[in-house]
Scaffold this active site. Structure first.
Site, PDB file in Angstrom:
ATOM      1  N   CYS A   1       0.827  -1.212   0.000  1.00  0.00           N
ATOM      2  CA  CYS A   1       0.000   0.000   0.000  1.00  0.00           C
ATOM      3  C   CYS A   1       0.865   1.267   0.000  1.00  0.00           C
ATOM      4  O   CYS A   1       1.627   1.477  -0.922  1.00  0.00           O
ATOM      5  CB  CYS A   1      -1.004  -0.018   1.147  1.00  0.00           C
ATOM      6  SG  CYS A   1      -2.389   1.116   0.837  1.00  0.00           S
TER       7      CYS A   1
ATOM      8  N   HIS B   1      -4.700  -4.186  -0.235  1.00  0.00           N
ATOM      9  CA  HIS B   1      -4.557  -4.811   1.081  1.00  0.00           C
ATOM     10  C   HIS B   1      -4.984  -6.274   1.062  1.00  0.00           C
ATOM     11  O   HIS B   1      -5.914  -6.672   1.767  1.00  0.00           O
ATOM     12  CB  HIS B   1      -5.361  -4.039   2.117  1.00  0.00           C
ATOM     13  CG  HIS B   1      -4.710  -2.769   2.555  1.00  0.00           C
ATOM     14  ND1 HIS B   1      -3.559  -2.740   3.317  1.00  0.00           N
ATOM     15  CD2 HIS B   1      -5.045  -1.467   2.327  1.00  0.00           C
ATOM     16  CE1 HIS B   1      -3.221  -1.484   3.558  1.00  0.00           C
ATOM     17  NE2 HIS B   1      -4.091  -0.691   2.962  1.00  0.00           N
TER      18      HIS B   1
ATOM     19  N   GLU C   1      -3.591  -8.512   2.521  1.00  0.00           N
ATOM     20  CA  GLU C   1      -3.318  -9.073   3.851  1.00  0.00           C
ATOM     21  C   GLU C   1      -4.454  -8.827   4.844  1.00  0.00           C
ATOM     22  O   GLU C   1      -4.463  -9.415   5.938  1.00  0.00           O
ATOM     23  CB  GLU C   1      -2.013  -8.493   4.414  1.00  0.00           C
ATOM     24  CG  GLU C   1      -2.116  -7.153   5.100  1.00  0.00           C
ATOM     25  CD  GLU C   1      -2.266  -5.959   4.162  1.00  0.00           C
ATOM     26  OE1 GLU C   1      -2.352  -4.823   4.665  1.00  0.00           O
ATOM     27  OE2 GLU C   1      -2.291  -6.163   2.927  1.00  0.00           O
TER      28      GLU C   1
END
EC number: 2.3.1.31
Length: 305
Positions: A142, A235, A237
């Site tokens: 990011c 994102h 994750e």
């Protein structure tokens, strides 16, 4: 093989409940093999949440991984206790003489600021340069990815009129990429940012390869083969409730925030959100770990030579 983290790290209990294999330091020594040395430079405000998310994905690898938590020295986090930082984190200055197989740099909620105005920008650029000699394979996420792409490639970021916020469809542009092994042609990834990089700027730079793209939110994943680096602008994750918590936080603070796109069934915040990206998150991190393992020197001392 499981992930090796400190026995008292808060993420440990969460990972064990989820069935992630976690190794004690005693067990790691008993195995008598060299684990992959992975460091996480955590720039996110909620450090415990982020370290858990990353450890969850790394810990799913069949390889033994030792995770080192790192923070910048020129910034004092407001949302994480000093006790936690002292117990589990080292500053970059404290680890700069070490070498790592992989180094992850997260995002930070400062994307609307010019890079040079970030109070730890000078230290961060030193860390970026340090990765070129002390890290085999960096992985930027990011804002961390935008900052690194700007530093190494002059890739600009642009302010969006409205926040890109939700779960958006993405395309696999390179079926032969080892980092995308097992990926579908089309899949969902969470996005939460006020800025973007643009496809035309990426394609102008021959040093960068666009691996994942979205018609809605633009470039998602870039590879710099020469530096063995990945730039993930979104994102992948995130856990199931990350977008929900961001939405509720901003709404309670009276900020203008739209319901995250494609996240709640029927776009109804009262309903349970569905995680439609979990498998691809595990694939991406697993593929990165595997590629790092396949190409890193056996001796850490040889990294950067």
């Amino acid at each position: 093989m499981p992930i090796r983290i400190p026995d008292t790290l808060p993420a440990r209990e969460t990972l064990l409940k989820e069935g992630v294999a976690v190794m004690t330091e005693t067990d790691a020594v008993r195995q008598d093999i060299r684990p992959l040395q992975i460091a996480l430079l955590n720039l996110m405000p909620n450090k415990i949440r982020t370290e858990t998310q990353i450890a969850r994905l790394i810990g799913a690898s069949p390889l033994q991984v030792e995770l080192t938590l790192v923070r910048v020295g020129g910034h004092t986090p407001k949302n994480t206790s000093q006790e936690h930082l002292i117990s589990f984190y080292q500053t970059w200055e404290e680890i700069r003489e070490r070498k790592f197989d992989g180094f992850i740099i997260t995002g930070a909620p400062i994307e609307q600021m010019p890079f040079e105005e970030v109070n730890y920008w000078e230290e961060l650029t030193q860390i970026f340069d340090w990765t070129q000699t002390n890290v085999h394979s960096p992985f930027y996420i990011c804002w961390g990815a935008m900052a690194a792409a700007y530093h190494f490639h002059g890739l600009p970021k642009y302010q969006l009129e409205a926040k890109a916020f939700g779960v958006f469809r993405h395309r696999n542009l390179d079926l032969a990429s080892p980092y995308l092994s097992g990926f579908s042609d089309d899949f969902a990834i969470p996005v939460s940012r006020w800025t973007e990089v643009r496809r035309a700027d990426v394609l102008e730079r021959q040093s960068l390869r666009l691996l994942i793209d979205s018609d809605d939110t633009g470039p998602c994943l870039l590879e710099d083969r020469a530096r063995r680096s990945l730039y993930m602008f979104n994102h992948v994750e995130y856990d199931s409730f990350s977008l929900k918590e961001e939405f509720e936080r901003d709404r309670e603070a009276g900020k203008q925030i739209q319901v995250p796109f494609g996240y709640y069934p029927g776009d109804d915040p009262a309903r349970q959100p569905l995680n439609r990206w979990r498998s691809h998150a595990h694939l991406l991190f697993g593929n990165w770990i595997n590629q790092t393992y396949q190409s890193t020197p056996f001796s850490l001392d040889e990294i950067g030579q």
